[in-house]
Structures are given as C-alpha cells and as structure tokens.
Design a protein around this motif. Structure first.
Motif, PDB file in Angstrom:
ATOM      1  N   VAL A  81      -0.324   0.321   1.537  1.00  0.00           N
ATOM      2  CA  VAL A  81       0.471  -0.447   2.505  1.00  0.00           C
ATOM      3  C   VAL A  81       1.624   0.405   3.026  1.00  0.00           C
ATOM      4  CG1 VAL A  81       1.999  -2.437   2.758  1.00  0.00           C
ATOM      5  CG2 VAL A  81      -0.199  -2.700   1.611  1.00  0.00           C
ATOM      6  N   TYR A  82       2.286   1.130   2.128  1.00  0.00           N
ATOM      7  CA  TYR A  82       3.394   1.999   2.534  1.00  0.00           C
ATOM      8  C   TYR A  82       2.916   3.080   3.505  1.00  0.00           C
ATOM      9  CZ  TYR A  82       6.998   5.617   2.140  1.00  0.00           C
ATOM     10  OH  TYR A  82       7.938   6.572   2.412  1.00  0.00           O
ATOM     11  N   ALA A  83       1.788   3.719   3.193  1.00  0.00           N
ATOM     12  CA  ALA A  83       1.254   4.763   4.067  1.00  0.00           C
ATOM     13  C   ALA A  83       0.851   4.183   5.422  1.00  0.00           C
ATOM     14  CB  ALA A  83       0.063   5.442   3.411  1.00  0.00           C
ATOM     15  N   GLY A  84       0.269   2.995   5.415  1.00  0.00           N
ATOM     16  CA  GLY A  84      -0.077   2.350   6.680  1.00  0.00           C
ATOM     17  C   GLY A  84       1.152   2.042   7.512  1.00  0.00           C
ATOM     18  N   PHE A  85       2.217   1.617   6.849  1.00  0.00           N
ATOM     19  CA  PHE A  85       3.476   1.352   7.549  1.00  0.00           C
ATOM     20  C   PHE A  85       4.038   2.643   8.143  1.00  0.00           C
ATOM     21  CE2 PHE A  85       8.135   0.990   7.440  1.00  0.00           C
ATOM     22  CZ  PHE A  85       8.296  -0.056   8.335  1.00  0.00           C
ATOM     23  N   LEU A  86       4.019   3.727   7.369  1.00  0.00           N
ATOM     24  CA  LEU A  86       4.503   5.008   7.882  1.00  0.00           C
ATOM     25  C   LEU A  86       3.702   5.459   9.096  1.00  0.00           C
ATOM     26  CD1 LEU A  86       5.191   7.186   4.705  1.00  0.00           C
ATOM     27  CD2 LEU A  86       6.854   6.134   6.232  1.00  0.00           C
ATOM     28  N   TRP A  87       2.385   5.270   9.027  1.00  0.00           N
ATOM     29  CA  TRP A  87       1.524   5.672  10.126  1.00  0.00           C
ATOM     30  C   TRP A  87       1.809   4.822  11.364  1.00  0.00           C
ATOM     31  CZ3 TRP A  87      -3.994   7.568   8.885  1.00  0.00           C
ATOM     32  CH2 TRP A  87      -4.568   8.168   9.990  1.00  0.00           C
ATOM     33  N   ALA A  88       2.045   3.537  11.148  1.00  0.00           N
ATOM     34  CA  ALA A  88       2.285   2.634  12.274  1.00  0.00           C
ATOM     35  C   ALA A  88       3.598   2.937  12.992  1.00  0.00           C
ATOM     36  CB  ALA A  88       2.293   1.192  11.788  1.00  0.00           C
ATOM     37  N   ILE A  89       4.605   3.403  12.248  1.00  0.00           N
ATOM     38  CA  ILE A  89       5.897   3.677  12.884  1.00  0.00           C
ATOM     39  C   ILE A  89       6.080   5.158  13.217  1.00  0.00           C
ATOM     40  CG2 ILE A  89       6.990   1.692  11.781  1.00  0.00           C
ATOM     41  CD1 ILE A  89       8.409   3.700   9.910  1.00  0.00           C
ATOM     42  N   ALA A  90       5.020   5.945  13.093  1.00  0.00           N
ATOM     43  CA  ALA A  90       5.118   7.388  13.325  1.00  0.00           C
ATOM     44  C   ALA A  90       5.404   7.728  14.784  1.00  0.00           C
ATOM     45  CB  ALA A  90       3.839   8.084  12.876  1.00  0.00           C
ATOM     46  N   GLU A  91       5.011   6.872  15.700  1.00  0.00           N
ATOM     47  CA  GLU A  91       5.229   7.078  17.136  1.00  0.00           C
ATOM     48  C   GLU A  91       4.683   8.418  17.628  1.00  0.00           C
ATOM     49  OE1 GLU A  91       9.424   6.613  17.689  1.00  0.00           O
ATOM     50  OE2 GLU A  91       9.334   4.440  17.434  1.00  0.00           O
ATOM     51  N   GLY A  92       3.534   8.809  17.098  1.00  0.00           N
ATOM     52  CA  GLY A  92       2.890  10.031  17.557  1.00  0.00           C
ATOM     53  C   GLY A  92       3.405  11.298  16.917  1.00  0.00           C
ATOM     54  N   ASP A  93       4.392  11.217  16.052  1.00  0.00           N
ATOM     55  CA  ASP A  93       4.924  12.395  15.367  1.00  0.00           C
ATOM     56  C   ASP A  93       3.895  12.883  14.345  1.00  0.00           C
ATOM     57  OD1 ASP A  93       6.386  14.359  14.157  1.00  0.00           O
ATOM     58  OD2 ASP A  93       8.006  13.053  13.458  1.00  0.00           O
ATOM     59  N   SER A  94       3.366  14.081  14.597  1.00  0.00           N
ATOM     60  CA  SER A  94       2.269  14.572  13.764  1.00  0.00           C
ATOM     61  C   SER A  94       2.678  14.796  12.306  1.00  0.00           C
ATOM     62  CB  SER A  94       1.692  15.859  14.346  1.00  0.00           C
ATOM     63  OG  SER A  94       2.681  16.866  14.365  1.00  0.00           O
ATOM     64  N   SER A  95       3.930  15.142  12.051  1.00  0.00           N
ATOM     65  CA  SER A  95       4.348  15.363  10.665  1.00  0.00           C
ATOM     66  C   SER A  95       4.393  14.046   9.890  1.00  0.00           C
ATOM     67  CB  SER A  95       5.711  16.056  10.603  1.00  0.00           C
ATOM     68  OG  SER A  95       6.725  15.219  11.133  1.00  0.00           O
ATOM     69  N   LYS A  96       4.805  12.956  10.540  1.00  0.00           N
ATOM     70  CA  LYS A  96       4.828  11.653   9.884  1.00  0.00           C
ATOM     71  C   LYS A  96       3.404  11.136   9.651  1.00  0.00           C
ATOM     72  CE  LYS A  96       9.310  10.161  11.620  1.00  0.00           C
ATOM     73  NZ  LYS A  96      10.033   9.179  12.441  1.00  0.00           N
ATOM     74  N   ILE A  97       2.532  11.368  10.623  1.00  0.00           N
ATOM     75  CA  ILE A  97       1.138  10.956  10.471  1.00  0.00           C
ATOM     76  C   ILE A  97       0.483  11.747   9.337  1.00  0.00           C
ATOM     77  CG2 ILE A  97      -1.132  10.957  11.577  1.00  0.00           C
ATOM     78  CD1 ILE A  97       0.321  10.341  14.223  1.00  0.00           C
ATOM     79  N   GLN A  98       0.764  13.047   9.260  1.00  0.00           N
ATOM     80  CA  GLN A  98       0.211  13.870   8.186  1.00  0.00           C
ATOM     81  C   GLN A  98       0.728  13.399   6.827  1.00  0.00           C
ATOM     82  OE1 GLN A  98      -2.231  16.006   8.524  1.00  0.00           O
ATOM     83  NE2 GLN A  98      -2.252  16.211   6.321  1.00  0.00           N
ATOM     84  N   LYS A  99       1.993  13.006   6.754  1.00  0.00           N
ATOM     85  CA  LYS A  99       2.548  12.492   5.500  1.00  0.00           C
ATOM     86  C   LYS A  99       1.814  11.223   5.079  1.00  0.00           C
ATOM     87  CE  LYS A  99       6.765  10.812   3.337  1.00  0.00           C
ATOM     88  NZ  LYS A  99       8.191  10.500   3.523  1.00  0.00           N
ATOM     89  N   ALA A 100       1.565  10.325   6.046  1.00  0.00           N
ATOM     90  CA  ALA A 100       0.852   9.085   5.745  1.00  0.00           C
ATOM     91  C   ALA A 100      -0.573   9.376   5.284  1.00  0.00           C
ATOM     92  CB  ALA A 100       0.847   8.176   6.967  1.00  0.00           C
ATOM     93  N   LYS A 101      -1.249  10.304   5.942  1.00  0.00           N
ATOM     94  CA  LYS A 101      -2.609  10.673   5.544  1.00  0.00           C
ATOM     95  C   LYS A 101      -2.628  11.251   4.135  1.00  0.00           C
ATOM     96  CE  LYS A 101      -4.605  11.687  10.088  1.00  0.00           C
ATOM     97  NZ  LYS A 101      -5.175  12.749  10.936  1.00  0.00           N
ATOM     98  N   THR A 102      -1.638  12.078   3.839  1.00  0.00           N
ATOM     99  CA  THR A 102      -1.555  12.675   2.499  1.00  0.00           C
ATOM    100  C   THR A 102      -1.368  11.595   1.436  1.00  0.00           C
ATOM    101  OG1 THR A 102      -0.587  14.683   3.444  1.00  0.00           O
ATOM    102  CG2 THR A 102      -0.288  14.335   1.080  1.00  0.00           C
TER     103      THR A 102
END
Length: 91
Positions: free
Chosen positions: A41-62
């Motif tokens: 759930v936390y990773a999904g939240f991070l991905w949802a609020i990433a706003e296209g920032d690839s480093s935040k999306i990569q963190k969520a994927k990790t």
C-alpha cells in the motif's frame, strides 16, 4: 485458579511446549503478512504521488519487488514450519 484469564489466548489450554512454540510462530508469520500488505500500500501510494518523477517511481518499484521477495521468504518459512511441526504431530 484464574490463570487462564490472565494468560494470552495463544498460550491458553496448551499442554506442551512444541504446540505453544508452533502457535507463536504461526502468529508471527501472520503478522508478517500484514506488514507485507502495508508495504505494498505504501509503495502504491508513493507511485501514485510520484507525478512522473522517475526516481520516486523507481523507489516504489523497488519497495514492491523487495516486498514480494520478503513474502516469498515468509511463505517458505511458513511451509517449512508447518512441515517440521507436522513431523512432531503438533498441527
């Protein structure tokens, strides 16, 4: 005596040590499932609020990948625990 009223439910009416240990291990592994869900759930939240920032999306994927790896390890531990406790006739 009112010992059963003061004893946690996981330890009540348990006659032998392997059964108590088995119940404690099962409870701990169940809690790990809850922790896994919280990480997803936390990773999904991070991905949802990433706003296209690839480093935040990569963190969520990790987080998602390592959460699934942890889940696989926990399920393996649960299977091994059930097998060992079954050998002792506990389950």
């Amino acid at each position: 005596t009112n010992l059963n009223q003061a004893t946690p439910p996981i330890l009540q009416n348990q006659g032998d040590l392997p059964r108590v240990v088995g119940n404690i291990v099962k409870a701990m592994l169940g809690m790990l499932g809850v922790i896994f869900l919280a990480f997803i759930v936390y990773a999904g939240f991070l991905w949802a609020i990433a706003e296209g920032d690839s480093s935040k999306i990569q963190k969520a994927k990790t987080i998602i990948v390592w959460s699934f790896a942890g889940l696989v390890i926990c399920l393996g531990a649960y299977a091994i625990t059930l097998y060992i406790l079954g050998a002792f006739g506990v389950t």
